[in-house]
Motif scaffolding. Structure first.
Motif, PDB file in Angstrom:
ATOM      1  N   ASP A 168     -10.258   2.038  -9.031  1.00 26.43           N
ATOM      2  CA  ASP A 168      -8.931   2.570  -8.720  1.00 26.43           C
ATOM      3  C   ASP A 168      -7.920   1.439  -8.719  1.00 26.43           C
ATOM      4  O   ASP A 168      -7.817   0.671  -7.762  1.00 26.43           O
ATOM      5  CB  ASP A 168      -8.939   3.293  -7.368  1.00 26.43           C
ATOM      6  N   GLY A 169      -7.170   1.333  -9.786  1.00 25.86           N
ATOM      7  CA  GLY A 169      -6.111   0.333  -9.899  1.00 25.86           C
ATOM      8  C   GLY A 169      -4.749   0.997  -9.949  1.00 25.86           C
ATOM      9  O   GLY A 169      -3.827   0.476 -10.573  1.00 25.86           O
ATOM     10  N   SER A 170      -4.632   2.147  -9.294  1.00 30.28           N
ATOM     11  CA  SER A 170      -3.368   2.884  -9.336  1.00 30.28           C
ATOM     12  C   SER A 170      -2.385   2.334  -8.315  1.00 30.28           C
ATOM     13  O   SER A 170      -2.765   1.802  -7.268  1.00 30.28           O
ATOM     14  CB  SER A 170      -3.608   4.367  -9.069  1.00 30.28           C
ATOM     15  N   VAL A 171      -1.114   2.479  -8.617  1.00 35.85           N
ATOM     16  CA  VAL A 171      -0.065   2.069  -7.685  1.00 35.85           C
ATOM     17  C   VAL A 171      -0.144   2.932  -6.421  1.00 35.85           C
ATOM     18  O   VAL A 171       0.044   2.426  -5.313  1.00 35.85           O
ATOM     19  CB  VAL A 171       1.326   2.162  -8.359  1.00 35.85           C
ATOM     20  N   ARG A 172      -0.439   4.223  -6.592  1.00 34.16           N
ATOM     21  CA  ARG A 172      -0.559   5.113  -5.435  1.00 34.16           C
ATOM     22  C   ARG A 172      -1.596   4.565  -4.456  1.00 34.16           C
ATOM     23  O   ARG A 172      -1.381   4.513  -3.251  1.00 34.16           O
ATOM     24  CB  ARG A 172      -0.955   6.524  -5.891  1.00 34.16           C
ATOM     25  N   SER A 173      -2.741   4.135  -4.970  1.00 36.26           N
ATOM     26  CA  SER A 173      -3.795   3.590  -4.117  1.00 36.26           C
ATOM     27  C   SER A 173      -3.339   2.302  -3.425  1.00 36.26           C
ATOM     28  O   SER A 173      -3.603   2.094  -2.238  1.00 36.26           O
ATOM     29  CB  SER A 173      -5.038   3.328  -4.967  1.00 36.26           C
ATOM     30  N   ARG A 174      -2.657   1.465  -4.175  1.00 38.70           N
ATOM     31  CA  ARG A 174      -2.164   0.208  -3.586  1.00 38.70           C
ATOM     32  C   ARG A 174      -1.145   0.484  -2.482  1.00 38.70           C
ATOM     33  O   ARG A 174      -1.141  -0.189  -1.444  1.00 38.70           O
ATOM     34  CB  ARG A 174      -1.548  -0.674  -4.666  1.00 38.70           C
ATOM     35  N   LEU A 175      -0.275   1.473  -2.705  1.00 36.27           N
ATOM     36  CA  LEU A 175       0.713   1.830  -1.689  1.00 36.27           C
ATOM     37  C   LEU A 175       0.039   2.376  -0.429  1.00 36.27           C
ATOM     38  O   LEU A 175       0.458   2.072   0.694  1.00 36.27           O
ATOM     39  CB  LEU A 175       1.715   2.841  -2.242  1.00 36.27           C
ATOM     40  N   LYS A 176      -1.010   3.159  -0.594  1.00 37.56           N
ATOM     41  CA  LYS A 176      -1.752   3.682   0.556  1.00 37.56           C
ATOM     42  C   LYS A 176      -2.385   2.542   1.350  1.00 37.56           C
ATOM     43  O   LYS A 176      -2.365   2.535   2.582  1.00 37.56           O
ATOM     44  CB  LYS A 176      -2.825   4.673   0.106  1.00 37.56           C
ATOM     45  N   ARG A 177      -2.969   1.574   0.647  1.00 38.49           N
ATOM     46  CA  ARG A 177      -3.582   0.426   1.335  1.00 38.49           C
ATOM     47  C   ARG A 177      -2.526  -0.391   2.079  1.00 38.49           C
ATOM     48  O   ARG A 177      -2.742  -0.841   3.202  1.00 38.49           O
ATOM     49  CB  ARG A 177      -4.348  -0.446   0.344  1.00 38.49           C
ATOM     50  N   LEU A 178      -1.372  -0.552   1.447  1.00 29.54           N
ATOM     51  CA  LEU A 178      -0.281  -1.299   2.085  1.00 29.54           C
ATOM     52  C   LEU A 178       0.192  -0.567   3.338  1.00 29.54           C
ATOM     53  O   LEU A 178       0.378  -1.173   4.398  1.00 29.54           O
ATOM     54  CB  LEU A 178       0.884  -1.474   1.111  1.00 29.54           C
ATOM     55  N   ALA A 179       0.351   0.744   3.248  1.00 28.49           N
ATOM     56  CA  ALA A 179       0.786   1.549   4.402  1.00 28.49           C
ATOM     57  C   ALA A 179      -0.235   1.452   5.528  1.00 28.49           C
ATOM     58  O   ALA A 179       0.120   1.314   6.698  1.00 28.49           O
ATOM     59  CB  ALA A 179       0.995   3.000   3.990  1.00 28.49           C
ATOM     60  N   ALA A 180      -1.516   1.501   5.176  1.00 25.93           N
ATOM     61  CA  ALA A 180      -2.557   1.409   6.206  1.00 25.93           C
ATOM     62  C   ALA A 180      -2.519   0.045   6.883  1.00 25.93           C
ATOM     63  O   ALA A 180      -2.719  -0.074   8.102  1.00 25.93           O
ATOM     64  CB  ALA A 180      -3.925   1.646   5.571  1.00 25.93           C
ATOM     65  N   THR A 181      -2.260  -1.002   6.111  1.00 25.94           N
ATOM     66  CA  THR A 181      -2.179  -2.350   6.680  1.00 25.94           C
ATOM     67  C   THR A 181      -0.987  -2.455   7.619  1.00 25.94           C
ATOM     68  O   THR A 181      -1.075  -3.060   8.689  1.00 25.94           O
ATOM     69  CB  THR A 181      -2.036  -3.389   5.543  1.00 25.94           C
ATOM     70  N   LEU A 182       0.143  -1.870   7.246  1.00 22.37           N
ATOM     71  CA  LEU A 182       1.327  -1.937   8.072  1.00 22.37           C
ATOM     72  C   LEU A 182       1.181  -1.140   9.357  1.00 22.37           C
ATOM     73  O   LEU A 182       1.732  -1.511  10.404  1.00 22.37           O
ATOM     74  CB  LEU A 182       2.551  -1.435   7.286  1.00 22.37           C
ATOM     75  N   ILE A 183       0.446  -0.042   9.300  1.00 23.95           N
ATOM     76  CA  ILE A 183       0.244   0.802  10.479  1.00 23.95           C
ATOM     77  C   ILE A 183      -0.684   0.117  11.469  1.00 23.95           C
ATOM     78  O   ILE A 183      -0.498   0.209  12.670  1.00 23.95           O
ATOM     79  CB  ILE A 183      -0.297   2.184  10.074  1.00 23.95           C
ATOM     80  N   ASP A 184      -1.701  -0.580  10.969  1.00 26.32           N
ATOM     81  CA  ASP A 184      -2.678  -1.240  11.858  1.00 26.32           C
ATOM     82  C   ASP A 184      -2.106  -2.410  12.501  1.00 26.32           C
ATOM     83  O   ASP A 184      -1.504  -3.071  12.904  1.00 26.32           O
ATOM     84  CB  ASP A 184      -3.927  -1.671  11.079  1.00 26.32           C
TER      85      ASP A 184
END
Length: 184
Positions: A168-184
């Motif tokens: 999974d090299g999609s931008v959507r996936s990267r944005l989800k990972r970034l959001a999860a990092t910011l929330i934690d």
């Protein structure tokens, strides 16, 4: 009913062995796909689900529905009829889509091929498709049959699926990972 993948495996393997012996792998793949398409049809499925319908009639129904479908001729010969009858007697006609899928996996493995899907946010050019196919062939050690799909919700990048591997090299996936990092 038990897990369809478990139920389908011995049938798929037996048909694969018969098809390989007779040199009819492609023909059986087409015939199984035709039979599978019958049982997933909503109207046909309702008819096949009637309790009063005998197993032999269920098998004949699937066979008749496949008549005239290019490549489904094998279902009208003795082996094909026996297969449909056996599946009907054991209440396994609904496993036909999984049987067809597993048969195709056995076939691809025997032919040293793998089916992969490249999902992108927009259409990709032939050169990019060729690069992805070559890279997958090196990684998997087999010939790759690449199916292309477009999913605008990816925003950008791509997802590659081959057998049980997902890249999974999609931008959507990267944005989800970034959001999860910011929330934690």
């Amino acid at each position: 009913m038990a897990d369809l993948s478990i139920v389908a495996r011995p049938y798929a393997k037996a048909i694969f062995d018969v098809a390989r012996e007779s040199g009819a792998l492609e023909a059986w793949s087409t015939a199984l796909a035709a039979a599978a398409s019958v049982v997933v049809d909503a109207t046909a499925s309702r008819y096949l689900g009637r309790p009063a319908l005998a197993a032999a009639e269920r098998a004949r129904f699937v066979g008749r529905m496949c008549e005239g479908v290019a490549g489904a001729e094998l279902l009208s010969d003795a082996t094909g009829r026996n297969l449909l009858e056996l599946l009907a007697e054991n209440d396994r006609l609904l496993a036909l889509p999984e049987i067809a899928a597993q048969f195709d996996r056995f076939k691809a493995q025997a032919e040293s091929k793998v089916k992969a899907t490249l999902i992108t946010a927009s259409a990709v050019d032939k050169a990019q498709v060729a690069q992805v196919a070559q890279a997958l062939e090196r990684k998997l050690g087999r010939k790759v049959e690449l199916e292309l799909k477009v999913d605008a919700s990816l925003v950008g990048g791509a997802i590659i699926r081959a057998e049980d591997m997902v890249i999974d090299g999609s931008v959507r996936s990267r944005l989800k990972r970034l959001a999860a990092t910011l929330i934690d």
